[in-house]
Design an enzyme around this catalytic site. Structure first.
Site, PDB file in Angstrom:
ATOM      1  N   SER A 248       5.787  -3.878   6.825  1.00 40.62           N
ATOM      2  CA  SER A 248       4.785  -4.853   7.217  1.00 40.62           C
ATOM      3  C   SER A 248       4.995  -5.354   8.642  1.00 40.62           C
ATOM      4  O   SER A 248       5.085  -4.547   9.547  1.00 40.62           O
ATOM      5  CB  SER A 248       4.794  -5.993   6.194  1.00 40.62           C
ATOM      6  OG  SER A 248       3.535  -6.606   6.178  1.00 40.62           O
ATOM      7  N   TRP A 339      -5.560  -4.408   2.705  1.00 36.62           N
ATOM      8  CA  TRP A 339      -5.456  -5.249   3.902  1.00 36.62           C
ATOM      9  C   TRP A 339      -4.809  -4.482   5.051  1.00 36.62           C
ATOM     10  O   TRP A 339      -5.176  -4.633   6.215  1.00 36.62           O
ATOM     11  CB  TRP A 339      -4.646  -6.496   3.543  1.00 36.62           C
ATOM     12  CG  TRP A 339      -4.488  -7.557   4.586  1.00 36.62           C
ATOM     13  CD1 TRP A 339      -3.314  -8.055   5.079  1.00 36.62           C
ATOM     14  CD2 TRP A 339      -5.526  -8.324   5.227  1.00 36.62           C
ATOM     15  NE1 TRP A 339      -3.555  -9.061   5.974  1.00 36.62           N
ATOM     16  CE2 TRP A 339      -4.905  -9.242   6.097  1.00 36.62           C
ATOM     17  CE3 TRP A 339      -6.922  -8.295   5.162  1.00 36.62           C
ATOM     18  CZ2 TRP A 339      -5.627 -10.142   6.886  1.00 36.62           C
ATOM     19  CZ3 TRP A 339      -7.640  -9.195   5.956  1.00 36.62           C
ATOM     20  CH2 TRP A 339      -6.983 -10.096   6.798  1.00 36.62           C
ATOM     21  N   HIS A 389       1.451  -4.369  -1.881  1.00 36.37           N
ATOM     22  CA  HIS A 389       2.170  -4.511  -0.604  1.00 36.37           C
ATOM     23  C   HIS A 389       3.636  -4.825  -0.901  1.00 36.37           C
ATOM     24  O   HIS A 389       3.971  -5.935  -1.315  1.00 36.37           O
ATOM     25  CB  HIS A 389       1.515  -5.666   0.155  1.00 36.37           C
ATOM     26  CG  HIS A 389       1.991  -5.843   1.559  1.00 36.37           C
ATOM     27  ND1 HIS A 389       1.841  -4.885   2.524  1.00 36.37           N
ATOM     28  CD2 HIS A 389       2.600  -6.887   2.175  1.00 36.37           C
ATOM     29  CE1 HIS A 389       2.330  -5.325   3.677  1.00 36.37           C
ATOM     30  NE2 HIS A 389       2.810  -6.539   3.487  1.00 36.37           N
TER      31      HIS A 389
END
Ligand code: GTR
Length: 408
Positions: A248, A339, A389
């Site tokens: 991330s 996302w 995620h």
């Protein structure tokens, strides 16, 4: 972390492939003067220009000044993880800036190894005490995200945080496969909030009045290179085989680190998303504007100028990934993490191909977006894992295989 609801991300953002629209990517093998890049030598020149373009417009300029470091080993445990590993803790002090806290590095080496080992180097989100269940790792005393959460109280870590992210760091699996793992808390380099730079390296290097000043991602990337400086001095490490890995926001930093610092042997970007592996020009999931608004401290001030005109960016993220070439690169997405824009990450990886070809290598070697849990590629690899995620054992299994085949 972040405003991610049911794996899709916040309301009001595009998750409809039909609405992505059309865009034209900057041609990777045409320089800003319109000249074609035909040879490896052309590429080396253009590569240097691209690095500057990313520094000027996206991440900010990493100060060139070399900083004097002092490495202090604070503990060695010859029989960590029930005898599986040697564990070492090393603090990296900044000699000329005694006001800065050190970077506290935690390293696990495979105990059985008789020769220097390759290493995965990745920063962690919540302190070294949270990546392992071993109870004798000192609790980080640095600023932590969360004023009153399970793991921190008034931005200080609590005992509850111990081992909180062990699932993301399968250290047993890594050392059993013959690799070391080196990690440090990203907040040691700069605490992750807009004013965090006041207590990090950006308080002494860079210039906050400049549009090309480095951001927190630049600082984290720089910190990874300083850890690599240490690893080069450790005889148990094969310093030619240091893999930059991150998830991330830390994945964005891991790619920027690997792009700038060619000592990194390979790069792994786990769900790095916007500002990482995902194409900026694709209107899907997180946008440049949203990124710069939620996290105003991550990038160069100038990046904000592109909030509403992404098409004017002189670069796109496939060119960042191409800076890793000809070294091995792994880009990974998760299906439940729209996302981050899995398709945009795939396309970022795919469009590096011409540079790998210049080196006689096959990059991804396919243009077809794979089914979930079907890794594809050669020197560049990609997978879209099922699930959210995160960093999972599935991801690590792929990274270990990738490292066995391409880094060892
Ligand atoms: C989100 C952010 C992403 C990614 C993520 C993370 O809030 O929008 O770009 O960085 O945080 O780091 O987990």
């Amino acid at each position: 972390s972040g405003p991610i609801a049911n794996g899709q991300g916040p309301e009001g953002y595009n998750y409809d492939e039909a609405k992505v629209g059309t865009y034209t990517l900057p041609d990777l093998l045409v320089n800003t003067k319109g000249k074609p890049v035909k040879t490896k030598a052309d590429w080396r020149n253009w590569r240097a220009e691209l690095l500057k373009l990313f520094a000027e417009n996206v991440y900010g300029q990493t100060p060139a000044k070399s900083v004097k470091l002092r490495f202090q080993t604070t503990s060695v445990d010859e029989s960590a993880l029930n005898g599986l590993a040697v564990r070492k803790q090393v603090s990296i002090f900044f000699v000329d800036y005694p006001q800065l806290p050190p970077i506290d590095v935690l390293i696990y080496f495979p105990k059985a190894s008789t020769k220097p080992v390759p290493v995965f180097l990745g920063l962690n989100f919540c302190g070294n005490h949270c990546v392992t269940a071993e109870a004798d790792i000192p609790l980080s005393t640095r600023w932590m995200m969360g004023e009153n959460s399970d793991v921190s109280n008034n931005n200080k870590a609590t005992e509850k945080a111990r081992g909180m992210q062990v699932r993301r760091w399968p250290i047993d699996m890594i050392v059993k496969r013959g690799y070391a793992l080196a990690t440090a808390y990203y907040g040691d380099i700069e605490p992750d909030y807009p004013q965090g730079w006041h207590t990090g390296i950006r308080s002494v290097l860079g210039d906050t009045t400049k549009a090309n000043n480095w951001g927190a991602i630049g600082a984290w990337a720089w910190g990874m290179s300083r850890i690599l400086d240490y690893l080069q001095t450790d005889p148990a490490i094969d310093a030619k085989r240091v893999i930059s890995i991150g998830h991330s926001r830390i994945g964005k930093a891991a790619v920027w680190a690997g792009a700038q610092d060619e000592r990194f042997a390979a790069v792994i970007a786990n769900e790095s998303g916007e500002g990482g592996a995902a194409l900026a020009r694709r209107y899907y999931g997180e946008t440049v504007e949203r990124l710069n608004t939620s996290f105003p401290h991550w990038f160069a001030p100038r990046y904000k100028a592109y909030n509403k005109r992404v098409a004017d960016l002189p670069v796109d993220q496939h060119e960042l990934l191409a800076l890793v070439a000809p070294r091995p690169l792994y880009v990974a997405s998760a299906d439940g993490d729209q996302w981050s824009d899995p398709k945009g990450e795939f396309l970022g990886a795919l469009h590096t191909e011409p540079v790998y070809q210049l080196y006689g290598k096959t990059g991804l070697g396919t243009t077809v977006f794979p089914a979930v849990n079907q890794p594809v590629g050669q020197t560049v690899r990609y997978h879209d894992r099922t699930g959210k995620h995160d960093v999972t054992d599935y991801d690590w299994e792929q990274y270990l295989r990738f490292a066995d085949e391409l880094v060892r």
